[in-house]
Write an enzyme that holds these catalytic residues in place. Sequence first.
Site, PDB file in Angstrom:
ATOM      1  N   PHE A 125     -83.645 -72.595  83.644  1.00 59.03           N
ATOM      2  CA  PHE A 125     -84.798 -71.697  83.641  1.00 59.03           C
ATOM      3  C   PHE A 125     -85.936 -72.380  84.381  1.00 59.03           C
ATOM      4  CE2 PHE A 125     -88.764 -69.874  82.281  1.00 59.03           C
ATOM      5  CZ  PHE A 125     -88.506 -68.529  82.380  1.00 59.03           C
ATOM      6  N   ASP A 210     -87.459 -80.467  86.773  1.00 59.09           N
ATOM      7  CA  ASP A 210     -88.383 -79.563  86.100  1.00 59.09           C
ATOM      8  C   ASP A 210     -88.622 -80.129  84.703  1.00 59.09           C
ATOM      9  OD1 ASP A 210     -89.548 -77.587  84.574  1.00 59.09           O
ATOM     10  OD2 ASP A 210     -88.378 -75.953  85.427  1.00 59.09           O
ATOM     11  N   LYS A 239     -96.949 -76.465  80.864  1.00 51.19           N
ATOM     12  CA  LYS A 239     -96.934 -76.343  79.404  1.00 51.19           C
ATOM     13  C   LYS A 239     -97.928 -77.291  78.704  1.00 51.19           C
ATOM     14  CE  LYS A 239     -93.041 -73.517  78.443  1.00 51.19           C
ATOM     15  NZ  LYS A 239     -92.022 -73.340  79.463  1.00 51.19           N
TER      16      LYS A 239
HETATM   17  C1  LIG Z   1     -91.827 -72.540  80.683  1.00 52.37           C
HETATM   18  C2  LIG Z   1     -90.997 -73.092  81.770  1.00 52.37           C
HETATM   19  C3  LIG Z   1     -91.176 -72.695  83.106  1.00 52.37           C
HETATM   20  C4  LIG Z   1     -92.186 -71.662  83.512  1.00 52.37           C
HETATM   21  O1  LIG Z   1     -93.501 -72.092  83.248  1.00 52.37           O
HETATM   22  P1  LIG Z   1     -94.694 -71.026  83.204  1.00 52.37           P
HETATM   23  O2  LIG Z   1     -95.902 -71.855  82.893  1.00 52.37           O
HETATM   24  O3  LIG Z   1     -94.359 -70.030  82.142  1.00 52.37           O
HETATM   25  O4  LIG Z   1     -94.792 -70.402  84.540  1.00 52.37           O
HETATM   26  C5  LIG Z   1     -90.389 -73.297  84.066  1.00 52.37           C
HETATM   27  N1  LIG Z   1     -89.467 -74.218  83.737  1.00 52.37           N
HETATM   28  C6  LIG Z   1     -89.278 -74.628  82.465  1.00 52.37           C
HETATM   29  C7  LIG Z   1     -88.265 -75.675  82.165  1.00 52.37           C
HETATM   30  C8  LIG Z   1     -90.012 -74.053  81.438  1.00 52.37           C
HETATM   31  O5  LIG Z   1     -89.805 -74.438  80.175  1.00 52.37           O
END
Ligand SMILES: *Cc1c(COP(=O)(O)O)cnc(C)c1O
Length: 388
Positions: A125, A210, A239
Site C-alpha cells: 500500500f 516506504d 504519518k
Molecule cells: C498511510 C500510508 C500511505 C499513504 O499516506 P497518506 O498520508 O495517507 O497519503 C502510504 N504508504 C504507507 C505504507 C502508508 O501506511
Amino acid sequence: MLLPVYRRLPLTFVSGEGSWLYDDKGEKYLDFVSGVAVNALGHSHPKIIQAIQSQAENLIHVSNLFHNEGEWKLTQQLIDQSDFDHVFYTNSGTESIEFALKIARKHGRSLHKDKTEIIFMENSFHGRTFGALSVTGQEKYQAEFHPLLPNVKMVPFNDIEALECAVSDRTCAIIMEPIQGESGVNLAHQEFVLKARELCDDYDAFLIFDEIQTGIGRTGTLFMYQQLNVIPDIMALAKALGGGMPIGAILTRQAASYAVSYGDHGSTYGGNPLVCTVASTLITEITESAIMTHVAEVGAFAKTEIQKRFQAFDSFVEVRGVGLMIGIVFDESKILNTEIVHAALQEKLLVISGGNNIIRFYPPLIATQDEILDGIIRLEKTLKRLEK
Ligand SMILES: *Cc1c(COP(=O)(O)O)cnc(C)c1O
C-alpha cells in the site's frame, strides 16, 4: 455532505489526552488507532501544543521561495538521525511516494531511455493517487481506475526468485514497505531485503523504502531499515512525523540526491514553518527520551500477553509485528475483523482493521504498560462476547 469515501464509525470525538479520547457524549475511549499510526505522542502532548502555539505566533507560512528556520532544523535532525543526506517535504505519505517514483524514473532515464520500470510488491500500500496507486499491489484499489502508470511490475512479497526474475536493465526502482502495514502487518524477510539491495546495486536502480507507517519510532527504532542491515536510496515518511500536523518527507542519499535538480518537483505548503517546527519538536522528544526503548519493551510485552490470553480463542491465528506495530490475525471463517472493531467499541476500545482479516493494535508510543494491558483485556472481553 461528505463524499461517501470512508465508512465511518458512529463516533464524534471532541478531545483527547495521552492514550485516551473523549466523545461528544462524554464517553472515554482507549485509543489504539492513534489516528492510523499518527499520534506517536498521544493526544494533547504538552510539547506539541507548546510548539504549535509559539510557532503560530511567529510565522505559519512563507512558501518555498524562501528559507525558514523550522525546515532547516528538522532537516538537520533527520539527516543526523539517519543515513540520508537530503530531504524534501510534502504534505502526505502519498505525495512522498509520488516524488520518490519521479526521482527513480529520472535517474533511470538519464542512464538509458528504456530504464523506466518500477518493481513493486503484491499486497503493498503506497497511496491512492495515480502514481502511488500504480505500485499498490491490491486489485481492490486499482480495479476501477485503469489505465494506470505504465512500466510497473508486481512481484510476490518476500519471493526472492520472483524478484530476481523481474529485475533487469530496464528496472529503475524497487519499492517496498519494510513491514506492510495496511495489508496485514507482513514483515519483509531479511534475505529478501538484502537481495533487493543487491539487485539495485547490480542494476543501478534505486531501492525505495516506504516507511510512512513503520517510521518515527513505531518499531522501536526511528526507522525500520535500521533493523534490517540495508540502507535504501530513498525513504518516504509521513504519518507520525508531524505529531498530527500534515507533513510528509522523502529522504535521499548519494546518487538519488544528485538525480534531483531545480524544477523537478514542488509543493506550496511543503516544509512550512509551522509543520516543520512541530515535527522537529516531535523528533527531539522521540530521540532524546527513552520512548523507543519503551516501545521495544512494551511491544514485546504486548505480543507475549496477546499470545497468552488469545490462544484459547477459536478464531485467533497469530500475533505478529515489531515494537508497537502489532497485527493480530483472525480466522475469517470464524470471525471478521470488522465485527471485532465494532464490538470493541462496547468495551470503549478503538482498534483498526487491516488486510487479510487482521486487527491492527497501534497504541500511541507513549502508552504505558498498564494502558497496553488494559487494551488487551478490553479486546479479550470483546472476543469472549463474540465467540459466545
Ligand atoms: C498511510 C500510508 C500511505 C499513504 O499516506 P497518506 O498520508 O495517507 O497519503 C502510504 N504508504 C504507507 C505504507 C502508508 O501506511
